[in-house]
Design a protein around this motif. Structure first.
Motif, PDB file in Angstrom:
ATOM      1  N   TYR A  36      80.038  91.644  20.356  1.00  0.00           N
ATOM      2  CA  TYR A  36      78.887  92.155  19.611  1.00  0.00           C
ATOM      3  C   TYR A  36      77.611  91.681  20.284  1.00  0.00           C
ATOM      4  O   TYR A  36      77.517  90.539  20.707  1.00  0.00           O
ATOM      5  N   SER A  63      73.147  91.761  20.061  1.00  0.00           N
ATOM      6  CA  SER A  63      71.951  92.090  19.289  1.00  0.00           C
ATOM      7  C   SER A  63      71.261  93.256  19.992  1.00  0.00           C
ATOM      8  O   SER A  63      71.608  93.621  21.122  1.00  0.00           O
ATOM      9  N   TYR A  64      70.258  93.830  19.341  1.00  0.00           N
ATOM     10  CA  TYR A  64      69.532  94.932  19.966  1.00  0.00           C
ATOM     11  C   TYR A  64      68.876  94.493  21.268  1.00  0.00           C
ATOM     12  O   TYR A  64      68.936  95.200  22.267  1.00  0.00           O
ATOM     13  N   LYS A  65      68.257  93.320  21.252  1.00  0.00           N
ATOM     14  CA  LYS A  65      67.579  92.838  22.458  1.00  0.00           C
ATOM     15  C   LYS A  65      68.566  92.636  23.600  1.00  0.00           C
ATOM     16  O   LYS A  65      68.285  92.991  24.744  1.00  0.00           O
ATOM     17  N   GLU A  66      69.727  92.065  23.302  1.00  0.00           N
ATOM     18  CA  GLU A  66      70.743  91.861  24.342  1.00  0.00           C
ATOM     19  C   GLU A  66      71.247  93.200  24.866  1.00  0.00           C
ATOM     20  O   GLU A  66      71.422  93.385  26.064  1.00  0.00           O
ATOM     21  N   ARG A 123      75.769  95.428  10.164  1.00  0.00           N
ATOM     22  CA  ARG A 123      74.616  94.787   9.542  1.00  0.00           C
ATOM     23  C   ARG A 123      75.098  93.807   8.476  1.00  0.00           C
ATOM     24  O   ARG A 123      75.912  94.139   7.633  1.00  0.00           O
ATOM     25  N   ILE A 162      70.732  90.382   9.943  1.00  0.00           N
ATOM     26  CA  ILE A 162      71.371  90.323  11.263  1.00  0.00           C
ATOM     27  C   ILE A 162      72.018  91.663  11.574  1.00  0.00           C
ATOM     28  O   ILE A 162      72.820  92.181  10.790  1.00  0.00           O
ATOM     29  N   ARG A 164      74.098  93.764  14.617  1.00  0.00           N
ATOM     30  CA  ARG A 164      74.851  93.659  15.863  1.00  0.00           C
ATOM     31  C   ARG A 164      75.414  95.022  16.242  1.00  0.00           C
ATOM     32  O   ARG A 164      75.651  95.876  15.401  1.00  0.00           O
TER      33      ARG A 164
END
Length: 100
Positions: A28, A30-33, A57, A61, A63
């Motif tokens: 999983y 995050s959006y930034k990753e 969600r 948080i 993912r």
């Protein structure tokens, strides 16, 4: 005579590479990753992840499931020679050469 040894990568660069590899192996992101891994904008990541159902969600948080997201991205894979960015110059050249 003492030979001066130099490392191609310094320790900070190696730590950065290890961290990036660890992020790539995650299930999983995050959006930034995901933006960094896939080189897509935040808006495009949201759009694609929503379309394929890869968003998880839990409160604040959010993912993205990498497996689902990558399977969805594979649907957009084009076989060689199908992208017509430059009018498929090579195909036109071969067709002219063969007299078609």
């Amino acid at each position: 005579m003492k030979v001066h040894e130099t490392n191609y990568y310094n320790d900070e660069k190696l730590d950065e590479i290890r961290e990036n590899a660890r992020v790539l192996r995650r299930k999983y992101l995050s959006y930034k990753e995901a933006e960094l891994v896939y080189s897509l904008t935040h808006k495009k990541i949201l759009e694609l992840a929503d379309q394929c159902g890869a968003i998880y969600r839990d409160g604040n948080i959010v993912r993205i499931n990498v497996e689902i997201f990558e399977q969805y991205l594979e649907r957009f894979h084009l076989p060689p020679g199908q992208y017509d960015a430059y009018g498929n110059i090579e195909a036109k050249y071969l067709a002219q050469r063969e007299g078609k």
